[in-house]
Design a protein around this motif. Structure first.
Motif, PDB file in Angstrom:
ATOM      1  N   ASN A  47      27.702 -33.561  70.632  1.00  0.00           N
ATOM      2  CA  ASN A  47      27.666 -33.055  69.270  1.00  0.00           C
ATOM      3  C   ASN A  47      29.019 -33.316  68.603  1.00  0.00           C
ATOM      4  N   LEU A  48      28.995 -33.996  67.484  1.00  0.00           N
ATOM      5  CA  LEU A  48      30.211 -34.269  66.726  1.00  0.00           C
ATOM      6  C   LEU A  48      30.359 -33.226  65.619  1.00  0.00           C
ATOM      7  N   ASP A  49      31.407 -33.341  64.811  1.00  0.00           N
ATOM      8  CA  ASP A  49      31.599 -32.390  63.723  1.00  0.00           C
ATOM      9  C   ASP A  49      30.378 -32.444  62.804  1.00  0.00           C
ATOM     10  N   GLY A  50      29.956 -31.304  62.337  1.00  0.00           N
ATOM     11  CA  GLY A  50      28.782 -31.234  61.473  1.00  0.00           C
ATOM     12  C   GLY A  50      29.108 -30.542  60.173  1.00  0.00           C
ATOM     13  N   GLY A  51      28.192 -29.713  59.722  1.00  0.00           N
ATOM     14  CA  GLY A  51      28.399 -28.988  58.480  1.00  0.00           C
ATOM     15  C   GLY A  51      28.627 -29.932  57.314  1.00  0.00           C
ATOM     16  N   GLY A  52      29.594 -29.601  56.472  1.00  0.00           N
ATOM     17  CA  GLY A  52      29.896 -30.420  55.302  1.00  0.00           C
ATOM     18  C   GLY A  52      30.436 -31.796  55.626  1.00  0.00           C
ATOM     19  N   SER A  53      30.844 -32.014  56.880  1.00  0.00           N
ATOM     20  CA  SER A  53      31.347 -33.330  57.286  1.00  0.00           C
ATOM     21  C   SER A  53      30.227 -34.308  57.633  1.00  0.00           C
ATOM     22  N   THR A  54      29.019 -33.799  57.875  1.00  0.00           N
ATOM     23  CA  THR A  54      27.907 -34.651  58.300  1.00  0.00           C
ATOM     24  C   THR A  54      27.635 -35.746  57.278  1.00  0.00           C
ATOM     25  N   THR A  55      27.907 -36.990  57.683  1.00  0.00           N
ATOM     26  CA  THR A  55      27.757 -38.137  56.786  1.00  0.00           C
ATOM     27  C   THR A  55      27.265 -39.348  57.568  1.00  0.00           C
ATOM     28  N   LEU A  56      26.266 -40.026  57.008  1.00  0.00           N
ATOM     29  CA  LEU A  56      25.751 -41.269  57.574  1.00  0.00           C
ATOM     30  C   LEU A  56      25.918 -42.365  56.530  1.00  0.00           C
ATOM     31  N   TYR A  57      26.755 -43.328  56.858  1.00  0.00           N
ATOM     32  CA  TYR A  57      27.047 -44.470  55.992  1.00  0.00           C
ATOM     33  C   TYR A  57      26.317 -45.666  56.566  1.00  0.00           C
ATOM     34  N   ASN A 111      39.284 -46.003  75.770  1.00  0.00           N
ATOM     35  CA  ASN A 111      39.645 -46.808  74.613  1.00  0.00           C
ATOM     36  C   ASN A 111      39.899 -45.896  73.410  1.00  0.00           C
ATOM     37  N   ASP A 112      38.927 -45.033  73.090  1.00  0.00           N
ATOM     38  CA  ASP A 112      39.042 -44.100  71.972  1.00  0.00           C
ATOM     39  C   ASP A 112      38.477 -42.747  72.384  1.00  0.00           C
ATOM     40  N   SER A 113      38.930 -41.681  71.722  1.00  0.00           N
ATOM     41  CA  SER A 113      38.402 -40.353  72.010  1.00  0.00           C
ATOM     42  C   SER A 113      38.053 -39.633  70.715  1.00  0.00           C
ATOM     43  N   PHE A 114      37.110 -38.681  70.837  1.00  0.00           N
ATOM     44  CA  PHE A 114      36.625 -37.905  69.699  1.00  0.00           C
ATOM     45  C   PHE A 114      36.392 -36.482  70.181  1.00  0.00           C
ATOM     46  N   ALA A 115      36.740 -35.504  69.361  1.00  0.00           N
ATOM     47  CA  ALA A 115      36.677 -34.117  69.815  1.00  0.00           C
ATOM     48  C   ALA A 115      35.876 -33.230  68.871  1.00  0.00           C
ATOM     49  N   PHE A 116      34.915 -32.550  69.428  1.00  0.00           N
ATOM     50  CA  PHE A 116      34.242 -31.444  68.765  1.00  0.00           C
ATOM     51  C   PHE A 116      33.412 -30.706  69.805  1.00  0.00           C
ATOM     52  N   GLY A 117      32.201 -31.167  70.096  1.00  0.00           N
ATOM     53  CA  GLY A 117      31.388 -30.566  71.131  1.00  0.00           C
ATOM     54  C   GLY A 117      30.352 -29.611  70.580  1.00  0.00           C
ATOM     55  N   PRO A 118      29.523 -29.131  71.451  1.00  0.00           N
ATOM     56  CA  PRO A 118      29.601 -29.270  72.899  1.00  0.00           C
ATOM     57  C   PRO A 118      28.929 -30.546  73.403  1.00  0.00           C
ATOM     58  N   ILE A 119      29.127 -30.780  74.688  1.00  0.00           N
ATOM     59  CA  ILE A 119      28.371 -31.829  75.379  1.00  0.00           C
ATOM     60  C   ILE A 119      26.920 -31.368  75.394  1.00  0.00           C
ATOM     61  N   LEU A 120      26.003 -32.237  75.008  1.00  0.00           N
ATOM     62  CA  LEU A 120      24.588 -31.898  74.975  1.00  0.00           C
ATOM     63  C   LEU A 120      23.849 -32.369  76.224  1.00  0.00           C
ATOM     64  N   VAL A 121      24.167 -33.586  76.677  1.00  0.00           N
ATOM     65  CA  VAL A 121      23.512 -34.182  77.848  1.00  0.00           C
ATOM     66  C   VAL A 121      24.579 -34.860  78.692  1.00  0.00           C
ATOM     67  N   ARG A 122      24.582 -34.534  79.967  1.00  0.00           N
ATOM     68  CA  ARG A 122      25.514 -35.152  80.912  1.00  0.00           C
ATOM     69  C   ARG A 122      24.690 -35.696  82.076  1.00  0.00           C
ATOM     70  N   ASN A 123      24.820 -37.005  82.342  1.00  0.00           N
ATOM     71  CA  ASN A 123      24.084 -37.656  83.435  1.00  0.00           C
ATOM     72  C   ASN A 123      22.582 -37.396  83.348  1.00  0.00           C
ATOM     73  N   ASN A 159      30.660 -39.534  60.764  1.00  0.00           N
ATOM     74  CA  ASN A 159      31.836 -38.699  60.990  1.00  0.00           C
ATOM     75  C   ASN A 159      31.918 -38.385  62.479  1.00  0.00           C
ATOM     76  N   ALA A 160      33.105 -38.056  62.973  1.00  0.00           N
ATOM     77  CA  ALA A 160      33.238 -37.833  64.410  1.00  0.00           C
ATOM     78  C   ALA A 160      33.958 -36.519  64.717  1.00  0.00           C
ATOM     79  N   SER A 161      35.264 -36.553  64.902  1.00  0.00           N
ATOM     80  CA  SER A 161      36.006 -35.377  65.356  1.00  0.00           C
ATOM     81  C   SER A 161      36.076 -34.281  64.310  1.00  0.00           C
ATOM     82  N   GLY A 162      36.182 -33.064  64.819  1.00  0.00           N
ATOM     83  CA  GLY A 162      36.443 -31.930  63.953  1.00  0.00           C
ATOM     84  C   GLY A 162      37.909 -31.879  63.593  1.00  0.00           C
ATOM     85  N   PHE A 163      38.261 -30.956  62.721  1.00  0.00           N
ATOM     86  CA  PHE A 163      39.645 -30.817  62.285  1.00  0.00           C
ATOM     87  C   PHE A 163      39.937 -29.353  62.042  1.00  0.00           C
TER      88      PHE A 163
END
Length: 173
Positions: free
Chosen positions: A140-150, A69-81, A11-15
């Motif tokens: 960090n992408l959306d988590g909680g009940g959305s957390t899914t690994l296929y 190319n593509d974007s995904f939104a949730f956050g926060p940024i965990l590691v930058r550079n 899963n990626a973006s929050g809603f």
């Protein structure tokens, strides 16, 4: 994931729960599909070469200029550079996150939580996993009940809601 022939998907973006619409500015295949004035954080973006970056996307020109190319939104940024960002939230939840080691080498972390045998991770614990593995970028992408690994045709984690949830979008390979 089945429809697009993914081997691995997360899963990626929050809603927004009131509208079920995805958060943030959405770019797909280089085209800006949505801007979101309510989402003021930088989004995770992939470049055409596959690199992960962070950008504030305000319009189509900014998406083109940033080679998105593509974007995904949730956050926060965990590691930058290669450096940890400041994290204040200490709550434990199911988590989904992605990091990049170097060119076209990624780390995906999916942590179960809200279950009897899994309490989840704090954002700092999640951040430390990416730093210990040498990631230059992590988000960090959306988590909680959305957390899914296929993986290879099936969900291999236990979603905290007890079943797969409809999600706004995914990152897949």
């Amino acid at each position: 994931a089945n429809r697009v022939g993914a081997t691995l998907a997360i899963n990626a973006s929050g809603f927004y729960t009131d509208t079920n619409k995805p958060m943030g500015s959405i770019v797909r295949d280089g085209q800006l599909l949505q801007t979101d004035p309510n989402f003021t954080w930088e989004v995770l973006s992939t470049t055409w070469s596959g690199d992960l970056n962070f950008f504030q996307i305000d319009d189509q020109a900014s998406a083109y200029a940033a080679d998105i190319n593509d974007s995904f939104a949730f956050g926060p940024i965990l590691v930058r550079n290669g450096v940890a960002t400041e994290i204040k939230d200490t709550s434990r939840h199911p988590r989904t996150a992605i990091g990049q080691l170097d060119e076209n080498r990624y780390i995906i972390v999916v942590a179960e939580g809200r279950l009897q045998d899994a309490e989840g991770l704090t954002l700092t614990e999640l951040q430390n996993i990416f730093l210990s593995l040498g990631c230059q970028t992590a988000y960090n992408l959306d988590g909680g009940g959305s957390t899914t690994l296929y993986f290879k045709g099936k969900v291999i984690n236990t979603p905290s809601d007890g079943a797969e949830r409809a999600i706004a979008d995914m990152i897949y390979f």
